[in-house]
Design an enzyme around this catalytic site. Sequence first.
Site, PDB file in Angstrom:
ATOM      1  N   HIS A  96       0.818  -1.210   0.000  1.00  0.00           N
ATOM      2  CA  HIS A  96       0.000   0.000   0.000  1.00  0.00           C
ATOM      3  C   HIS A  96       0.854   1.263   0.000  1.00  0.00           C
ATOM      4  O   HIS A  96       2.004   1.262   0.414  1.00  0.00           O
ATOM      5  CB  HIS A  96      -0.945   0.013   1.206  1.00  0.00           C
ATOM      6  CG  HIS A  96      -0.248   0.084   2.530  1.00  0.00           C
ATOM      7  ND1 HIS A  96       0.371  -1.011   3.109  1.00  0.00           N
ATOM      8  CD2 HIS A  96      -0.058   1.116   3.401  1.00  0.00           C
ATOM      9  CE1 HIS A  96       0.891  -0.659   4.272  1.00  0.00           C
ATOM     10  NE2 HIS A  96       0.654   0.632   4.468  1.00  0.00           N
ATOM     11  N   ASP A  98       0.582   4.904   1.736  1.00  0.00           N
ATOM     12  CA  ASP A  98      -0.143   5.501   2.857  1.00  0.00           C
ATOM     13  C   ASP A  98      -1.075   6.616   2.384  1.00  0.00           C
ATOM     14  O   ASP A  98      -0.675   7.517   1.639  1.00  0.00           O
ATOM     15  CB  ASP A  98       0.839   6.085   3.881  1.00  0.00           C
ATOM     16  CG  ASP A  98       1.479   5.019   4.752  1.00  0.00           C
ATOM     17  OD1 ASP A  98       0.924   3.907   4.842  1.00  0.00           O
ATOM     18  OD2 ASP A  98       2.531   5.303   5.356  1.00  0.00           O
ATOM     19  N   HIS A 257       4.663  -0.115   0.503  1.00  0.00           N
ATOM     20  CA  HIS A 257       5.323  -0.928   1.523  1.00  0.00           C
ATOM     21  C   HIS A 257       4.356  -1.974   2.069  1.00  0.00           C
ATOM     22  O   HIS A 257       3.143  -1.892   1.878  1.00  0.00           O
ATOM     23  CB  HIS A 257       5.907  -0.060   2.643  1.00  0.00           C
ATOM     24  CG  HIS A 257       4.925   0.849   3.306  1.00  0.00           C
ATOM     25  ND1 HIS A 257       4.482   2.019   2.727  1.00  0.00           N
ATOM     26  CD2 HIS A 257       4.307   0.778   4.513  1.00  0.00           C
ATOM     27  CE1 HIS A 257       3.629   2.630   3.531  1.00  0.00           C
ATOM     28  NE2 HIS A 257       3.494   1.889   4.621  1.00  0.00           N
ATOM     29  N   ARG A 272       4.825   6.302  13.994  1.00  0.00           N
ATOM     30  CA  ARG A 272       4.991   6.850  12.644  1.00  0.00           C
ATOM     31  C   ARG A 272       4.510   8.289  12.586  1.00  0.00           C
ATOM     32  O   ARG A 272       3.427   8.620  13.079  1.00  0.00           O
ATOM     33  CB  ARG A 272       4.206   6.026  11.638  1.00  0.00           C
ATOM     34  CG  ARG A 272       4.418   6.437  10.175  1.00  0.00           C
ATOM     35  CD  ARG A 272       3.414   5.790   9.265  1.00  0.00           C
ATOM     36  NE  ARG A 272       2.079   6.327   9.492  1.00  0.00           N
ATOM     37  CZ  ARG A 272       0.959   5.622   9.333  1.00  0.00           C
ATOM     38  NH1 ARG A 272       1.010   4.354   8.985  1.00  0.00           N
ATOM     39  NH2 ARG A 272      -0.202   6.181   9.538  1.00  0.00           N
TER      40      ARG A 272
END
Length: 281
Positions: A96, A98, A257, A272
């Site tokens: 995907h 983000d 990722h 994150r």
Amino acid sequence: MKIRQITPAIGAEISGVNIGEAARDPAVFAEIRAALLKHRVLFFRKQEITRADHVAFASGFGKLEDHPVVGSVPDYPGLVKVYRSDNPHSFENSYHCDGLWRPNPAMGAVLRCLECPEIGGDTIWVNMVKAYEELPDEIKSKIDGLRARASIEHSFGAVMTPENRAKLAQDHPPVEHPVVRIHPETGEKILFVGASFTTHFTNYSTPANVRHGIDKSPGASLLLNYLTSRATIPEYQVRWAWQEGDVAVWDNRSTQHYAVNDYYPAPRKMERAGIVGDIPY
């Protein structure tokens, strides 16, 4: 500062620098940013930093974004906990980009490892510029000008009640992006569809593509499945085995990722900071 390229396609490890200090040193930060554009994902081992350092470093790339489902760490807007300890389910174990469901998907992210399993829990990044460049010419021609819908409803919303899922979709309605976007800094063409959030093409059913009904849905679906599968090609990937204190920084515009979910019931705790991006064109 030393830069060690990890694979021919993507990824580099940077040593001899603390990102907390780099956030306060414009010259060093500029070197890191240039390396990010070249290698697409950067890794830093054994970073002894605070949450404030983490946020300051990520903020050097741009404004930080919140997440409508996960939320932020109190006192640190834009810093999201990605903690896995008592639930084998994970949203991250698929390829995907983000925030593809946003009108302006993230520019990038800075991910810090607080705790990781002794074995497992790696993350894979993919060079989606390479995934586009090595497409057959006839496919490049077919997807030129093609656009696709992306949505948060069927991903994060899947485990919600129908009412909450409808509210999520109302607050974050589906968006439309080009299937091939242009990197705003490098001018590169990027394959910009992903299995996690892309649902369908929005302008496929034209006389050029559809002669009979069977061309419409299966034809589009097979093409989309082929394009999303490009992220799974090992030659376009780098795989990182985490250690406590590691930090990864990636350009979300040109990569996808996959967080490998093979470590349950061991804990894996990451934080994150996502960076607001631009509207793809």
